[in-house]
Write a protein that holds these residues in place. Structure first.
Motif, PDB file in Angstrom:
ATOM      1  N   GLY A 185      23.859  36.814  21.195  1.00  0.00           N
ATOM      2  CA  GLY A 185      23.036  35.609  21.156  1.00  0.00           C
ATOM      3  C   GLY A 185      23.516  34.666  20.082  1.00  0.00           C
ATOM      4  N   LEU A 186      24.487  33.833  20.458  1.00  0.00           N
ATOM      5  CA  LEU A 186      25.086  32.904  19.500  1.00  0.00           C
ATOM      6  C   LEU A 186      24.517  31.514  19.725  1.00  0.00           C
ATOM      7  N   GLY A 187      24.106  30.854  18.668  1.00  0.00           N
ATOM      8  CA  GLY A 187      23.590  29.498  18.809  1.00  0.00           C
ATOM      9  C   GLY A 187      23.577  28.791  17.469  1.00  0.00           C
ATOM     10  N   VAL A 231      35.831  39.957  19.917  1.00  0.00           N
ATOM     11  CA  VAL A 231      35.577  39.255  21.171  1.00  0.00           C
ATOM     12  C   VAL A 231      34.076  39.303  21.396  1.00  0.00           C
ATOM     13  N   TYR A 232      33.518  38.234  21.953  1.00  0.00           N
ATOM     14  CA  TYR A 232      32.087  38.242  22.262  1.00  0.00           C
ATOM     15  C   TYR A 232      31.902  38.986  23.584  1.00  0.00           C
ATOM     16  N   GLY A 233      31.148  40.086  23.544  1.00  0.00           N
ATOM     17  CA  GLY A 233      31.072  40.976  24.713  1.00  0.00           C
ATOM     18  C   GLY A 233      30.202  40.461  25.846  1.00  0.00           C
ATOM     19  N   ILE A 293      19.714  40.852  37.013  1.00  0.00           N
ATOM     20  CA  ILE A 293      19.946  39.417  37.004  1.00  0.00           C
ATOM     21  C   ILE A 293      19.018  38.837  35.954  1.00  0.00           C
ATOM     22  N   GLY A 294      19.611  38.495  34.828  1.00  0.00           N
ATOM     23  CA  GLY A 294      18.808  37.892  33.768  1.00  0.00           C
ATOM     24  C   GLY A 294      18.836  36.400  34.011  1.00  0.00           C
ATOM     25  N   GLY A 295      19.791  35.741  33.391  1.00  0.00           N
ATOM     26  CA  GLY A 295      19.968  34.318  33.672  1.00  0.00           C
ATOM     27  C   GLY A 295      21.115  34.089  34.632  1.00  0.00           C
ATOM     28  N   GLY A 296      21.813  35.148  34.973  1.00  0.00           N
ATOM     29  CA  GLY A 296      22.897  35.046  35.957  1.00  0.00           C
ATOM     30  C   GLY A 296      24.151  34.378  35.434  1.00  0.00           C
ATOM     31  N   HIS A 297      24.289  34.239  34.117  1.00  0.00           N
ATOM     32  CA  HIS A 297      25.429  33.472  33.593  1.00  0.00           C
ATOM     33  C   HIS A 297      26.703  34.281  33.373  1.00  0.00           C
ATOM     34  N   SER A 298      26.591  35.587  33.401  1.00  0.00           N
ATOM     35  CA  SER A 298      27.794  36.371  33.073  1.00  0.00           C
ATOM     36  C   SER A 298      28.758  36.467  34.237  1.00  0.00           C
ATOM     37  N   GLY A 299      28.230  36.300  35.440  1.00  0.00           N
ATOM     38  CA  GLY A 299      29.095  36.476  36.607  1.00  0.00           C
ATOM     39  C   GLY A 299      29.216  37.942  36.996  1.00  0.00           C
ATOM     40  N   VAL A 322      20.243  30.548  30.401  1.00  0.00           N
ATOM     41  CA  VAL A 322      20.838  31.850  30.066  1.00  0.00           C
ATOM     42  C   VAL A 322      19.713  32.868  29.868  1.00  0.00           C
ATOM     43  N   GLY A 323      19.974  34.106  30.240  1.00  0.00           N
ATOM     44  CA  GLY A 323      18.908  35.108  30.221  1.00  0.00           C
ATOM     45  C   GLY A 323      19.095  36.195  29.186  1.00  0.00           C
ATOM     46  N   MET A 324      18.426  37.315  29.446  1.00  0.00           N
ATOM     47  CA  MET A 324      18.345  38.402  28.483  1.00  0.00           C
ATOM     48  C   MET A 324      19.712  39.022  28.180  1.00  0.00           C
ATOM     49  N   GLY A 342      20.770  31.284  22.228  1.00  0.00           N
ATOM     50  CA  GLY A 342      21.929  30.517  22.683  1.00  0.00           C
ATOM     51  C   GLY A 342      21.518  29.098  23.048  1.00  0.00           C
ATOM     52  N   ASP A 343      22.494  28.310  23.457  1.00  0.00           N
ATOM     53  CA  ASP A 343      22.273  26.874  23.611  1.00  0.00           C
ATOM     54  C   ASP A 343      21.866  26.417  24.999  1.00  0.00           C
ATOM     55  N   ARG A 344      21.906  27.296  26.005  1.00  0.00           N
ATOM     56  CA  ARG A 344      21.566  26.850  27.353  1.00  0.00           C
ATOM     57  C   ARG A 344      20.254  27.474  27.795  1.00  0.00           C
TER      58      ARG A 344
HETATM   59  C1  LIG Z   1      26.955  27.829  30.763  1.00  0.00           C
HETATM   60  C2  LIG Z   1      26.903  28.972  29.801  1.00  0.00           C
HETATM   61  C3  LIG Z   1      26.429  28.764  28.524  1.00  0.00           C
HETATM   62  C4  LIG Z   1      26.354  29.824  27.636  1.00  0.00           C
HETATM   63  N1  LIG Z   1      25.886  29.607  26.389  1.00  0.00           N
HETATM   64  C5  LIG Z   1      25.748  30.642  25.536  1.00  0.00           C
HETATM   65  C6  LIG Z   1      25.229  30.455  24.242  1.00  0.00           C
HETATM   66  O1  LIG Z   1      24.900  29.373  23.847  1.00  0.00           O
HETATM   67  N2  LIG Z   1      25.127  31.531  23.440  1.00  0.00           N
HETATM   68  C7  LIG Z   1      25.479  32.768  23.837  1.00  0.00           C
HETATM   69  O2  LIG Z   1      25.347  33.703  23.084  1.00  0.00           O
HETATM   70  N3  LIG Z   1      26.007  32.976  25.044  1.00  0.00           N
HETATM   71  C8  LIG Z   1      26.159  31.933  25.891  1.00  0.00           C
HETATM   72  N4  LIG Z   1      26.697  32.142  27.118  1.00  0.00           N
HETATM   73  C9  LIG Z   1      27.176  33.474  27.467  1.00  0.00           C
HETATM   74  C10 LIG Z   1      26.023  34.324  27.917  1.00  0.00           C
HETATM   75  O3  LIG Z   1      25.357  34.802  26.811  1.00  0.00           O
HETATM   76  C11 LIG Z   1      26.502  35.514  28.727  1.00  0.00           C
HETATM   77  O4  LIG Z   1      27.135  35.051  29.883  1.00  0.00           O
HETATM   78  C12 LIG Z   1      25.347  36.434  29.060  1.00  0.00           C
HETATM   79  O5  LIG Z   1      25.838  37.630  29.571  1.00  0.00           O
HETATM   80  C13 LIG Z   1      24.447  35.777  30.074  1.00  0.00           C
HETATM   81  O6  LIG Z   1      23.282  36.473  30.203  1.00  0.00           O
HETATM   82  P1  LIG Z   1      22.411  36.239  31.491  1.00  0.00           P
HETATM   83  O7  LIG Z   1      21.224  37.097  31.410  1.00  0.00           O
HETATM   84  O8  LIG Z   1      22.217  34.792  31.694  1.00  0.00           O
HETATM   85  O9  LIG Z   1      23.433  36.722  32.580  1.00  0.00           O
HETATM   86  P2  LIG Z   1      23.334  37.826  33.673  1.00  0.00           P
HETATM   87  O10 LIG Z   1      24.591  37.686  34.436  1.00  0.00           O
HETATM   88  O11 LIG Z   1      22.089  37.745  34.437  1.00  0.00           O
HETATM   89  O12 LIG Z   1      23.340  39.169  32.845  1.00  0.00           O
HETATM   90  C14 LIG Z   1      24.398  39.514  32.015  1.00  0.00           C
HETATM   91  C15 LIG Z   1      24.382  41.007  31.747  1.00  0.00           C
HETATM   92  O13 LIG Z   1      23.207  41.336  31.096  1.00  0.00           O
HETATM   93  C16 LIG Z   1      22.490  42.317  31.832  1.00  0.00           C
HETATM   94  N5  LIG Z   1      21.067  42.021  31.745  1.00  0.00           N
HETATM   95  C17 LIG Z   1      20.444  40.847  31.973  1.00  0.00           C
HETATM   96  N6  LIG Z   1      19.140  41.003  31.807  1.00  0.00           N
HETATM   97  C18 LIG Z   1      18.918  42.277  31.477  1.00  0.00           C
HETATM   98  C19 LIG Z   1      17.767  43.056  31.205  1.00  0.00           C
HETATM   99  N7  LIG Z   1      16.567  42.538  31.254  1.00  0.00           N
HETATM  100  N8  LIG Z   1      17.923  44.351  30.929  1.00  0.00           N
HETATM  101  C20 LIG Z   1      19.150  44.906  30.888  1.00  0.00           C
HETATM  102  N9  LIG Z   1      20.261  44.238  31.123  1.00  0.00           N
HETATM  103  C21 LIG Z   1      20.155  42.926  31.421  1.00  0.00           C
HETATM  104  C22 LIG Z   1      23.004  42.212  33.233  1.00  0.00           C
HETATM  105  O14 LIG Z   1      22.912  43.443  33.911  1.00  0.00           O
HETATM  106  C23 LIG Z   1      24.432  41.818  33.034  1.00  0.00           C
HETATM  107  O15 LIG Z   1      25.215  42.930  32.816  1.00  0.00           O
HETATM  108  C24 LIG Z   1      26.780  31.100  28.023  1.00  0.00           C
HETATM  109  C25 LIG Z   1      27.279  31.314  29.310  1.00  0.00           C
HETATM  110  C26 LIG Z   1      27.327  30.258  30.187  1.00  0.00           C
HETATM  111  C27 LIG Z   1      27.862  30.499  31.560  1.00  0.00           C
END
Ligand SMILES: Cc1cc2nc3c(=O)[nH]c(=O)nc-3n(C[C@H](O)[C@H](O)[C@H](O)COP(=O)(O)OP(=O)(O)OC[C@H]3O[C@@H](n4cnc5c(N)ncnc54)[C@H](O)[C@@H]3O)c2cc1C
Length: 1562
Positions: A288-290, A571-573, A215-221, A279-281, A274-276
């Protein structure tokens, strides 16, 4: 790990001395080191003053009771992050293995390792010393004087991490995850605080085979999913450290973009992110688009170092470009990143400005504005980016908002002046307004992002504020589209103008390009570098609307598919996760880097631990690379023999030229190779039996040790084996897989897997020497070897022959297994060429090295040289597969070619194409022409047509026509044995079959008889009474007379009371014979003769022979039975193949009957349907949790009503009391006096204007009324027959009376009860209790728990063959059996609920006029003979209005039709074999259609339930047996696949033992 405090316990004094020495030396070398060594055993009463980093216990556990408790006691003295290390003797299945299991289950096991120690026993000369040593070592030493005194011993090392994170399960508190947690069932959510803790989690995940996510930022679902072990790194891993000198930012793996930006900003630095802020790692690791990407590249381009735990649990560091390659774009697939270092850039202030434009009201206008945006943004310099948002604003309609980011960071900026900013204007667009420019720091920018600010029109959310919005987004990388080339702008315009599912959805165009596209694609895993924009399509919907969810997600997916397939550069992965659609999208996420990434993934994460992220698979694109045939089964089933025969057949019979295409490998080979490596032996030496025997015991110990220390060991062995064994791309037959089979497909690394279950009867096994041993035969691994999950095995081979005869097995390999192997090689692409389709690339078979050889062998199988003279094949598959056949049989090969390719005279045949090229272009029915050189087929020549597979069959038909046009004799056809034909036909038509509701189309013309309905799904039938007259006219009127004086089974008052609602009076009456004249008059609409002009009611027919009346009323237009074309296609093809594949029947050839669905479903009960066939019936609609997952099964309710004023009320209660009225369709056969009676369609509670909420007003598309003139009524059987004709493929089919009251939530409740029977063939049926005392008719609340059970029946009626079995009053009471319905023998017409295939297989008979009693045993027996079972529901769905007075009944037509009843009853009894001397006077029409099946013999029914047909009597007191005793006796005989009770295994015969007793008491 930094060790400063160390405590050791060593009970062996001499060893303790050594330990003290070593510890002292360490103390000298390491400042601050504190070491204590105790020369004693650790016991449960030992206390230690300090908390140590390492607590070591050696030799302490010997002789002590409860060793686990001692270990747990020692764990108290381990410091946070420390380890407890225990050394103890290793024994097979001994102490350490047991302890490690316990520790693994509480998550504290860090490692278990076996150490082999060799020592020389030659110094042990004293006999006493030797025997003590032997006792201690639990092994015999070599004889004293033998030469070799080297003894080997296994020691176990157990490392425990008492403070392990796994003990601290927690649920993340933040909103998004909590919502996710509500809907997902993760394996666990953990917060490891140490590296060791993370390592434990990674190992734990591999032990359990659970995917791991972070769970990085939890944004991927995807970070919290069902079955996933999720690591929440935020609590201990979000520290960010900035090195301003080096301009590097070191961030913990749990840090968010906001935290990174904030830390960097403090040092005047910025990192492209990225812009939010939340959002996490995941984002950094995936790209990482921004807004800074244009100037400084993507986040991942700036990664300089990654510290991570790799999938094998090791702590590793990636620093070189090579090592960092996969982390720059696909990092979340390769480990848990605990720290990342990012390059930072000096930058303090950014300038921004937002502008708003009206997008326009039509598609062209929107498109023009988007092109204008692309033009302006494309020309911006590297320092500036222009993002765009397309959204729906309440006041302004569709709006295009642009947001300029200027990062040029000039001096003026810092002074707060914005002079340098040149807002680019979309000069051709209509600006609505523009905000003033402003300056922001990177952190401030997080708060102002356009769509999060008020500027982004909050009103659109306020318009109808949903409680909570859920979102789904996919991001496509696109090239510039400013020149309007291609039409990206058009697709986007369509998306927002035409198909946007609601006003909350929006599209965000991120402006990237420049620096981010300058990186060489191969330099990082992020391979899509030529993009200018990243288009994020975001769908939003209110949380509680499932329907909107489905719609919105498919909107997002459709646009993504469209963009990517036509114009996308990728596609953005970052947003992608497991799932079919994402897997396909993911093949576009890495450009040409995908193969390299897949290879890395296979090597670095062979157990596929990191799968909750962007999928890395070539499979959707490439054909499988080799095939694994997995042979499983219990011991003595004969697996090895089966494997050896399979290998032999594949390598000899099915190959040409002596090439070996298959080899056998056993999992134990892999174990041996690991073992050989450990003991320094050459694996090849294990082929020597003597070597094998020498090491057998050690090998077993080795395997157990490996499993104990690494429960994923067997999986690793499997991965090794398939990787090694299929290197040459052949077929690998794997045996010996024992401990679980769930991973075999997933870990096959792109190879196809075919699973075979070998089963043997007890007798066969005993014959082979098997003796039951509960320790082995009941063991987990023995059970796991045949994994019970339904559908897991592709084939089961029953190996019961003990004579060693290979012929049956060889035949099975050729006819069953080898075709499956071939089929498994067909590459499949989901969603291609159109969404929802599955593209099967048959020609990919040729990509296997054995593909062509195996195909041609299978095609040649069963063919004889003298069967044909020439071979004919169409392009392209036919050509390929026919060539080797021509060679093999030395026959000429004719190639049929597309039009225009052959010179000279040709013969041609045209057909409509359905191939991929046409589908892609949307021209499904385009015409093809196949040609052959004229004269190449002589009239006498026998032709063999060869093609790859049958899709629509049109090509084959065209070839067939070509051949027959030349006067050639019957043709032989050979196709590759790709039986998938059937499934693909059904799958292709799934949308059609799932269509709901489907109307039978009578809403416009609602009086049967007055219709000239010409719809294809209507037909003309003869009225059943008219049929009697026509057929028995020759026998004079006497033949159609009712016979006065007999017991009147068809008398209106002949019915016995049901459920105590009053004994009906019996009445004897002289029955007036029906005459043709009377009938004709009745059929003509009443007692008045009809004139030609009035003859709209009924179609005019031929005259009745010998009668002078106008018989215009003999025929009726009625809906045809439901019979979708796909079933017919399959049934036809089966027929064709069944006839030896010799003759193909042209489409226009007459074949009887055309009843496709019933031929498909077990050939009119000739055999039991297969589960697949049964499953293929039944539509479902997207819906809530009340159904199957996200789908709701549909229900068809048939109601036969006779002039019933309560009918409309019944329909109302069906809908208003249902939990999901949207799943229901009602078909009413409304028999009324037209113009006199209220039709059932009239709403019960006033007009639709005054009460629009009524079902009759709201649910019009879900109700069909088949209105029939009451004078045509010949009883309920015919009315219900018409009702069954109205069924249209619903999942469930139900029938009830027209005057019943439904209970609240009846639909969910009855479905749940049906499901609890776990029997596909279950029909819930019973008489319906009365409304009084059972239901509150106002509220629908059930007031009583009692219900009837169908068990009482007896013969009644005259002795002339019309005597029949009739179910009387049934006992009613509170059920004893709970949580599942109670099985019973009889079927009841008043209420019946089961799968839709019941009414397809056992429809009401069209030819039973004037039947009231007897219909139930008729349907009941017919259903029984098709394999159906009857149950009474525990809770009734509806209650009946009994005791109604003054309600007209169909007996009104007694004088007209009663004579026909004799013929009806004769037919009824004859069909179900219930007459002693069957009458010859019965209508034999459609005997097959309405007859009995062959799945069960009706005699079995009579035997089992004590019915003596010859004697026309039944055993009494059956009801004493029905209930608990019957349930206990019969339910165990339910087939394991849920396809009904297996009566072949039931020997029970009901005999009334209490008879005398009863009579005595009587
Ligand atoms: C509201 C919103 C705004 C967004 N804006 C942007 C943006 O501006 N630019 C952009 O590029 N993308 C953006 N995104 C897309 C975002 O980059 C992806 O959803 C990304 O996967 C989110 O990362 P997370 O860590 O927040 O999510 P998470 O769901 O926590 O993690 C995503 C994936 O990364 C893996 N992961 C996380 N942390 C680690 C770690 N430390 N080591 C290994 N694996 C890890 C997780 O296992 C999971 O598979 C946005 C998404 C949302 C929902």
């Amino acid at each position: 790990m930094h060790i400063v405090k160390y405590v050791a316990f060593e009970s062996d004094v001499s060893l303790a001395r050594l330990l003290i020495e070593t510890t002292k030396n360490v103390g000298k070398a390491v400042p601050g080191f504190l070491g204590e060594v105790h020369a004693e055993a650790f016991t449960s009463s030992t206390e230690v003053a300090i908390r140590a980093d390492i607590v070591l216990i050696c030799h302490s556990l010997y002789g002590q009771a409860n060793k686990l408790a001692i270990i747990q006691s020692a764990a108290r003295f381990v410091a946070k992050d420390g380890l407890l290390v225990v050394f103890h003797r290793w024994e097979q299945a001994g102490t350490l293995a047991n302890i490690s299991d316990a520790l693994r289950s509480n998550g504290t096991l860090h490692e278990l390792r076996r150490i082999n120690v060799k020592f020389n026993a030659s110094h042990l000369t004293n006999l006493e010393g030797r025997s003590t040593t032997e006792k201690y070592m639990k092994q015999k030493l070599p004889p004293l004087h033998s030469e070799n005194q080297i003894v080997q011993r296994s020691i176990g090392l157990l490392a425990i991490e008492p403070q392990n994170c796994c003990l601290t399960m927690q649920i993340p508190p933040q909103v998004g995850w909590v919502a996710k947690m509500k809907t997902s069932k993760p394996f666990g959510v953990l917060s490891p605080m140490t590296i060791v803790g993370i390592q434990s989690c990674v190992r734990h995940a591999s032990f359990c085979g659970a995917p791991l996510s972070v769970i990085g930022g939890g944004h991927s679902g995807h970070c919290i999913r069902d079955g996933t072990l999720s690591l929440d790194l935020r609590p201990g891993w979000s520290t960010v450290f900035v090195d301003p000198e080096a301009r590097l930012v070191h961030a913990g793996g749990g840090a968010t973009l906001g935290q990174i930006a904030k830390a960097a900003q403090c040092h005047g630095l910025v990192v492209p992110l990225g812009d939010r802020p939340g959002v996490g790692m995941g984002s950094v690791l995936s790209g990482g688009l921004g807004y800074l990407a244009r100037r400084f590249g993507l986040s991942c381009d700036n990664i300089t170092r990654v510290v991570y735990i790799s999938p094998d649990g090791k702590l590793s560091i990636a620093e070189t470009d090579e090592d960092l390659w996969c982390f720059r774009g696909a990092g979340s697939n390769f480990g848990v990143v605990v720290e990342i270092t990012l390059r930072a850039f000096p930058l303090v202030v950014m300038a921004t400005q937002d502008s708003f434009y009206a997008l326009g009201i039509n598609r062209d206008c929107i498109r023009a504005n988007l092109i204008e945006y692309a033009r302006v943004s494309y020309n911006l310099p590297i320092e500036a980016s222009l993002d765009a948002f397309i959204y729906h604003a309440n006041d302004e309609g569709m709006v295009l908002a642009t947001s300029l980011f200027d990062t040029s960071d000039t001096e003026e900026f810092r002074c707060g002046q914005l002079a340098g900013l040149q807002q680019p204007v979309l000069s051709n667009s209509q600006m609505i307004h523009q905000l003033n420019p402003s300056a922001h720091t990177p952190v401030q920018l997080f708060d102002r992002e356009l769509y999060m600010t008020p500027a982004f029109d909050p009103k659109r959310f306020a318009e109808s504020p949903p409680s909570k919005l859920r979102s789904f987004k996919r991001c496509i990388l696109l090239p510039t589209f400013h020149d309007g080339d291609g039409d990206i702008a058009k697709i986007l315009a369509d998306a927002v103008h035409c198909s946007m599912p609601n006003k909350w959805c929006y599209i965000h165009i991120l402006h990237v390009g420049k620096a981010s596209s300058l990186v060489v694609p191969a330099f990082t895993a992020f391979g899509n570098r030529s993009c200018e924009y990243a288009v994020v399509i975001t769908g939003l919907w209110p949380e509680d609307s499932k329907e909107m969810k489905v719609k919105t997600e498919s909107w997002v997916e459709n646009i993504a598919d469209c963009l990517v397939s036509v114009y996308g550069c990728g596609v953005y992965g970052a947003d992608l996760g497991p799932g079919d659609h994402d897997t396909l999208l993911a093949t576009h996420a890495f450009g040409s880097n995908l193969p390299k990434l897949v290879d890395l993934k296979n090597r670095l994460d062979p157990l596929r631990i990191f799968t909750s992220t962007c999928p890395l698979q070539l499979a959707p694109l490439l054909a499988p690379q080799g095939v694994v045939i997995l042979i499983c089964g219990r011991r003595f089933a004969g697996k090895d023999w089966v494997a050896s025969v399979i290998e032999r057949v594949l390598n000899t019979t099915l190959t040409s030229g002596g090439t070996r295409i298959a080899q056998i490998a056993s999992i134990s080979d892999s174990v041996k190779s690991h073992y050989a490596k450990e003991v320094g032996l050459d694996f090849v030496s294990f082929h020597d039996r003597a070597v094998k025997e020498l090491h057998r015991k050690e090998l077993t110990i080795f395997y157990e040790m490996c499993k104990a220390s690494d429960p994923a060991f067997d999986r690793r062995c499997y991965v090794d084996l398939v990787q090694q064994g299929t290197k040459s791309g052949g077929i690998l037959i794997v045996t010996g897989v024992r401990d679980g089979l769930d991973y075999v497909h997933e870990l096959a690394g792109g190879r196809a897997v075919v699973t075979v279950h070998v089963q043997a009867s007890r007798e066969a096994k005993c014959h082979r020497g098997w003796v039951f041993d509960s320790n082995i035969d009941d063991s987990k691994s023995e059970e796991a070897a045949e994994c019970a999950c339904e559908g897991f095995f592709d084939h089961t081979f029953h190996n019961n022959d003990s004579s060693g005869d290979e012929s049956a097995l060889s035949k099975w390999v050729i006819e069953e297994l080898a075709p499956t192997v071939l089929r498994s090689c067909v590459r499949q692409l989901k969603g291609y060429p159109t969404p929802g389709a599955i593209f099967k690339d048959i020609l990919s078979i040729t990509q296997q090295r054995f593909g062509i050889g195996l195909s041609s062998s299978l095609l040649a199988w069963g063919l004889h040289l003298d069967q044909f003279d020439i071979i004919l094949a169409p392009e392209a598959g036919g050509w390929i597969f026919a060539s080797p056949l021509a060679e093999r049989f030395q026959k000429p090969l004719l190639l049929a070619r597309r039009i225009g390719r052959l010179p000279g005279g040709v013969i041609s045949s045209d057909y409509s194409g359905s191939n991929i090229a046409f589908l892609k272009q949307g021209q499904i029915q385009a015409r093809h022409i196949l040609e052959l050189t004229a004269g190449c087929i002589q009239p006498c020549q026998r032709v063999l047509i060869v093609d790859d597979c049958l899709a629509s069959g049109r090509t084959l038909l065209a070839l067939f026509k070509l051949v027959t046009s030349q006067g050639a004799p019957p043709t032989t056809i050979q196709l590759l044995p790709l039986e998938e034909y059937e499934r693909s036909i059904l799958r292709t038509h799934r949308n059609e079959l799932d269509r709901f509701p489907i109307s039978v189309g009578i809403d416009d013309v609602n009086v049967v008889g007055e219709t000239t309905n010409s719809r294809d799904d209507w037909e003309t039938i003869e009225h059943p009474a008219a049929e009697v007259i026509r057929i028995f006219k020759d026998g004079e009127d006497g033949d159609v007379k009712g016979e006065g004086g007999e017991e009147d089974y068809h008398s209106p008052n002949g019915g016995k009371k049901k459920n105590g609602k009053g004994e009906r009076q019996r009445r004897r009456k002289k029955i007036t014979p029906i005459t043709a004249r009377e009938l004709a008059r009745a059929l003509s609409g009443g007692k008045r003769p009809k004139s030609d002009e009035e003859d709209g009611n009924l179609r005019r027919g031929e005259t009745i022979d010998g009668d002078d009346v106008d018989d215009g009323g003999r025929y009726m237009r009625v809906p045809k039975f439901w019979d979708p074309a796909p079933y017919g296609m399959i049934a036809d093809e089966r027929e064709r193949r069944g006839s030896g594949g010799g003759d193909i029947v042209p489409d226009d050839a007459p074949r009887q009957p055309r009843d496709g669905v019933r031929r498909y479903l077990g050939e009119y009960g000739t055999r039991l349907m297969t589960p697949d066939e049964a499953r293929s019936i039944g539509s479902r609609i997207p819906g809530g949790s009340g159904g199957d997952g996200d789908y709701l099964e549909t229900i068809f309710v048939a109601i036969a009503s006779y002039r019933d004023w309560q009918c409309s009320r019944t329909v109302e209660s069906i809908f208003s009391r249902a939990s999901h009225p949207e799943r229901i369709r009602v078909g009413v056969v409304d028999q009324i006096r037209i113009g006199i009676d209220d039709p059932c369609s009239r709403p019960p509670h006033g007009t639709c204007e005054s009460h629009p909420e009524q079902a009759a007003c709201v649910r019009t598309s879900q109700i069909d009324y088949l209105t029939v003139d009451a004078s045509l009524s010949v009883g309920p059987v015919f009315a219900r027959h018409l009702g069954h004709r109205m069924y249209r493929g619903e999942y469930f089919a139900m029938q009830s009376d027209a005057h019943v009251e439904f209970v609240m939530g009846w639909d969910d409740e009855i479905i749940e009860q049906w499901k609890s029977a776990r029997n596909e063939m279950a029909i819930l049926t019973a008489y319906v209790s009365g409304t009084e005392d059972h239901i509150n008719v106002e509220t629908g609340e059930r007031l009583s728990k009692s219900r009837p059970i169908m068990c009482m029946s007896d013969f009644e009626g005259g002795g002339d063959g019309t005597r029949h079995l009739r179910h009387g009053q049934q006992p009613e009471g509170v059920p004893y059996i709970h949580d599942m319905p109670t099985i019973e023998p009889f079927w009841a017409a008043g209420f019946s609920f089961g799968r839709g295939h019941f009414v397809v297989n056992v429809p009401y008979d069209q030819h039973l006029p004037w039947i009231f009693q007897g219909e139930e045993i008729s349907i009941g027996l017919r259903g029984f003979s098709y394999g159906y079972d009857y149950y009474t529901p525990e809770r009734q769905a509806c209650y009946h209005y009994y005791g109604r007075t003054g309600v007209p009944l169909f007996w009104e037509n007694n004088d007209i039709y009663r004579g026909s009843g004799t013929y009806g009853m004769n037919r009824l009894n004859a069909i179900i074999h219930m007459t002693v001397t069957p009458s010859t006077k019965w209508i034999r029409t459609d005997e097959l259609k309405y007859g009995i099946g062959k799945v069960r013999d009706v005699q079995k029914f009579f035997d089992v339930f004590g019915i003596h047909v010859k004697e026309q009597r039944v055993e009494g007191n059956l009801c004493r047996f029905v209930g608990r005793p019957m349930q206990a006796q019969f339910i165990p005989h339910l087939r394991s696949n849920g396809m009904g009770i297996d009566y072949d295994t039931i020997t029970f015969r009901y005999v009334d033992n209490k008879r005398d007793d009863a009579l005595g008491r009587g």
